[in-house]
Motif scaffolding. Structure first.
Motif, short mmCIF file in Angstrom:
data_model
loop_
_atom_site.label_atom_id
_atom_site.label_comp_id
_atom_site.label_asym_id
_atom_site.label_seq_id
_atom_site.Cartn_x
_atom_site.Cartn_y
_atom_site.Cartn_z
N ASP A 37 0.84 -1.63 -0.19
CA ASP A 37 0.04 0.89 0.00
C ASP A 37 0.87 0.97 0.32
O ASP A 37 1.04 2.12 -0.55
CB ASP A 37 -1.03 0.10 0.99
CG ASP A 37 -2.20 -1.16 1.62
OD1 ASP A 37 -2.31 -1.75 -0.24
OD2 ASP A 37 -2.75 -1.55 2.07
N LEU A 38 1.64 1.22 0.66
CA LEU A 38 2.94 2.53 0.71
C LEU A 38 3.81 2.64 -0.71
O LEU A 38 3.48 3.80 -0.69
CB LEU A 38 3.82 2.39 1.78
CG LEU A 38 4.87 3.46 2.27
CD1 LEU A 38 4.25 4.43 2.63
CD2 LEU A 38 6.45 3.20 3.49
N GLN A 39 4.03 1.75 -1.31
CA GLN A 39 4.49 2.25 -2.60
C GLN A 39 3.50 2.71 -3.60
O GLN A 39 3.79 3.43 -3.77
CB GLN A 39 4.60 0.30 -3.50
CG GLN A 39 6.15 -0.30 -2.90
CD GLN A 39 6.49 -1.48 -3.56
OE1 GLN A 39 6.57 -1.05 -4.98
NE2 GLN A 39 7.32 -2.42 -2.74
N GLU A 40 2.33 1.68 -3.12
CA GLU A 40 0.88 2.74 -4.36
C GLU A 40 0.48 4.34 -3.84
O GLU A 40 1.06 5.14 -4.46
CB GLU A 40 -0.03 2.11 -4.52
CG GLU A 40 0.37 1.15 -4.73
CD GLU A 40 -0.92 -0.43 -5.10
OE1 GLU A 40 -2.34 0.56 -4.55
OE2 GLU A 40 -1.55 -1.47 -4.85
N LEU A 41 1.14 4.92 -2.56
CA LEU A 41 0.46 5.31 -2.53
C LEU A 41 1.43 6.91 -2.38
O LEU A 41 1.39 7.97 -3.11
CB LEU A 41 0.80 5.83 -0.71
CG LEU A 41 0.10 7.15 0.17
CD1 LEU A 41 -1.07 7.29 0.77
CD2 LEU A 41 1.23 7.39 1.20
N ILE A 42 3.18 6.55 -2.58
CA ILE A 42 3.72 7.38 -2.83
C ILE A 42 4.42 7.34 -4.22
O ILE A 42 4.12 8.43 -4.64
CB ILE A 42 5.08 6.62 -2.43
CG1 ILE A 42 5.24 6.11 -0.72
CG2 ILE A 42 6.06 7.49 -2.55
CD1 ILE A 42 6.53 6.06 -0.06
N ALA A 43 3.80 6.15 -4.32
CA ALA A 43 3.92 7.18 -6.47
C ALA A 43 3.61 7.48 -7.56
O ALA A 43 3.09 8.40 -8.09
CB ALA A 43 3.53 5.17 -7.36
N ARG A 44 1.50 7.38 -7.21
CA ARG A 44 0.62 8.24 -6.72
C ARG A 44 0.84 9.37 -6.60
O ARG A 44 0.67 10.24 -7.46
CB ARG A 44 -0.89 7.70 -6.20
CG ARG A 44 -1.11 6.38 -7.14
CD ARG A 44 -2.86 6.75 -6.61
NE ARG A 44 -2.83 6.33 -4.82
CZ ARG A 44 -3.33 5.28 -4.54
NH1 ARG A 44 -2.93 3.98 -5.36
NH2 ARG A 44 -2.82 5.50 -2.91
N ALA A 45 2.00 9.62 -5.43
CA ALA A 45 2.23 10.84 -4.71
C ALA A 45 2.99 11.75 -6.33
O ALA A 45 3.09 13.09 -5.99
CB ALA A 45 3.20 11.43 -3.40
N ILE A 46 3.92 10.82 -5.87
CA ILE A 46 5.04 12.14 -6.83
C ILE A 46 4.52 11.96 -8.88
O ILE A 46 4.92 12.90 -9.20
CB ILE A 46 6.36 10.33 -7.35
CG1 ILE A 46 6.93 10.26 -6.28
CG2 ILE A 46 7.05 10.92 -8.46
CD1 ILE A 46 7.80 8.69 -6.24
N GLU A 47 4.37 10.54 -8.85
CA GLU A 47 3.09 11.13 -10.28
C GLU A 47 2.49 12.64 -9.91
O GLU A 47 2.36 13.04 -11.50
CB GLU A 47 2.44 10.00 -10.64
CG GLU A 47 2.98 8.93 -11.42
CD GLU A 47 2.29 7.71 -11.42
OE1 GLU A 47 1.27 7.82 -11.84
OE2 GLU A 47 3.61 6.62 -11.58
N LYS A 48 1.90 11.86 -9.38
CA LYS A 48 0.82 13.98 -9.31
C LYS A 48 1.62 14.97 -8.91
O LYS A 48 1.04 15.89 -9.26
CB LYS A 48 -0.14 14.00 -7.79
CG LYS A 48 -1.01 15.11 -7.51
CD LYS A 48 -1.73 14.55 -6.07
CE LYS A 48 -2.49 16.12 -5.79
NZ LYS A 48 -3.53 15.86 -4.41
#
Length: 460
Positions: A115-126
């Motif tokens: 879950d943490l990987q997906e959360l951070i990746a979305r934040a980076i893309e945003k």
């Protein structure tokens, strides 16, 4: 999340022994490096390739609250870095504090690494999209701005070219245009673009001072030159030496001062009031006026020789109504300025409002537009400025504004509105005729039977 994408992340923890597990948990999407000391945190923040930081708030000082302060310092250094705050504290105020300090995301330990990987990746893309959007906006602004001037219209592009053409020249310039068009900003743009940019820039509005003071302001005076002259003082001509003097509303100078200004421009010397010697000065003169100088010359109100001396390069400043497409740019610019000055979130403008603003002729030009935007920022409590918030004189002038008055966004009860109008007309007619229905019917150009029917229907 793109499974092939690998992101660079720094992990701030107090215990280096906890890092190997975190590093494995962040694979394969993240290349993690440890930052467990002040030096390594500083190195990580200064690394331009770093995209994110997982910051354990409990690893700094006495606990999560101290960690929030460090987080705020990191955000001040890097606004492009994705910051994810982590804590074991169950203090309900910490998430809000972390967000206010600049955290993009907040997680409680222990974490689920998938879950943490997906959360951070979305934040980076945003964040990447935000930075790209910001870059596009900056490019658009750079195309539509010149020094402090805002505008992308053909009229403004022509003005920018003229400014650049005269900037490095010592030629006298006279700016001609209506009040509120930004002549002083144009004068500053000429100075900023030229080789006198680092030299003094002196501005005087000739209409703002009484005639008795303008001469002493321009020429200065020696001690004892007149009552109250207790010490010598340099005038604006001297202060502008090697720089630029901007005289706004030059047409308001009286004939005597016009004659003295002409002498200064011809001889490039100035003599203080009460002084016996003249000083050589080097300055560039920029003038501005909203008057018809040629008409004033014909009427004998402005010296013809001074007119030819200052009218070397006349620059016509376009009124706002001739700057097609510039109003949205100016509105956005003024919204940013006045929302920031009022410490309020940036407000948005409903598209209907821009249509109304573009239909209005703006007799007060850019100054009037800025005043309207400033008023809306102060008076509108919500985040969106709609047509109903505009001053009545703007609404009444435009077709779309009149439609907004007639039919608000939430719609209107047509039958109720028609009944209200009928009541208003019938009541006014009966009042004017002293309650006589036949006379009121004649006034409204209807037959008596219809008049009686409407009065019964509306209980008048």
């Amino acid at each position: 999340m793109n499974p092939e994408q690998t992101y660079s992340i720094a992990v701030v923890v107090a215990e280096p022994s906890a890092f190997p597990e975190m590093k494995r948990g962040l694979l394969p999407a993240f290349r993690a490096k440890l930052a467990d000391k002040e030096e390594t945190i500083k190195e990580a923040v200064e690394d331009p390739a770093l995209q994110a930081m997982l910051f354990d708030l409990d690893s700094v000082g006495e606990g999560a609250r101290d960690g929030v302060e460090v987080l705020e310092e990191i955000r001040a250094i890097r606004d492009d870095l994705v910051l994810v705050a982590m804590t074991r504290s169950r203090d309900h105020s910490i998430p809000l504090r972390a967000s206010q300090a600049g955290a993009d995301e907040f997680v409680l330990a222990p974490v689920n690494y998938q879950d943490l990987q997906e959360l951070i990746a979305r934040a980076i893309e945003k964040r990447g999209l935000e930075l790209e959007g910001r870059r596009v906006v900056q490019q658009a602004e750079s195309r539509s701005a010149f020094c402090s001037l805002i505008g992308a219209s053909a009229a403004m592009q022509k003005l920018y070219q003229t400014i650049q053409a005269v900037a490095d020249n010592n030629t006298t310039v006279v700016l001609r245009g209506e009040s509120g068009t930004g002549k002083e900003l144009i004068a500053k743009a000429i100075v900023q673009s030229g080789d006198r940019a680092e030299q003094p820039y002196i501005c005087l509005n000739c209409s703002a001072l009484p005639e008795s003071l303008i001469e002493s302001e321009l020429f200065g005076y020696e001690k004892g030159a007149f009552t109250g002259a207790d010490y010598p003082r340099a005038g604006l001509f001297e202060v502008a030496h090697n720089g630029t003097l901007f005289l706004d509303e030059i047409a308001t100078l009286n004939p005597g001062l016009q004659s003295k200004l002409l002498r200064v421009l011809q001889e490039r010397t100035v003599q203080r009031l009460g002084g016996r010697s003249a000083k050589k000065i080097d300055f560039r003169l920029i003038c501005a006026t909203n008057d018809d100088l040629e008409d004033l010359v014909r009427k004998g109100q402005f010296r013809e020789d001074l007119y030819y001396r200052i009218n070397v390069v006349p620059i016509a400043v376009p009124p706002l109504r001739e700057r097609d497409g510039d109003i949205p740019l100016l509105v956005d610019h003024f919204l940013r300025i006045h929302c920031t000055a009022s410490k309020r979130p940036l407000k948005s403008i409903h598209p209907d409002v821009l249509g109304i603003l573009e239909e209005y002729p703006w007799p007060g030009n850019v100054r009037e537009l800025e005043n309207v935007v400033q008023r809306l920022v102060v008076m509108v409590s919500g985040q969106t400025i709609s047509a109903e918030h505009l001053p009545q004189h703007l609404l009444q002038h435009s077709a779309s504004g009149q439609e907004a008055i007639l039919i608000p966004e939430e719609g209107v009860d047509f039958d109720a509105e028609m009944e209200r109008i009928e009541i208003a007309y019938l009541t006014a007619a009966l009042r004017r005729t002293g309650g006589k229905k036949s006379a009121a019917a004649a006034l409204l150009k209807m037959d008596n039977q219809r008049m009686k029917y409407l009065c019964r229907k509306l209980k008048l």
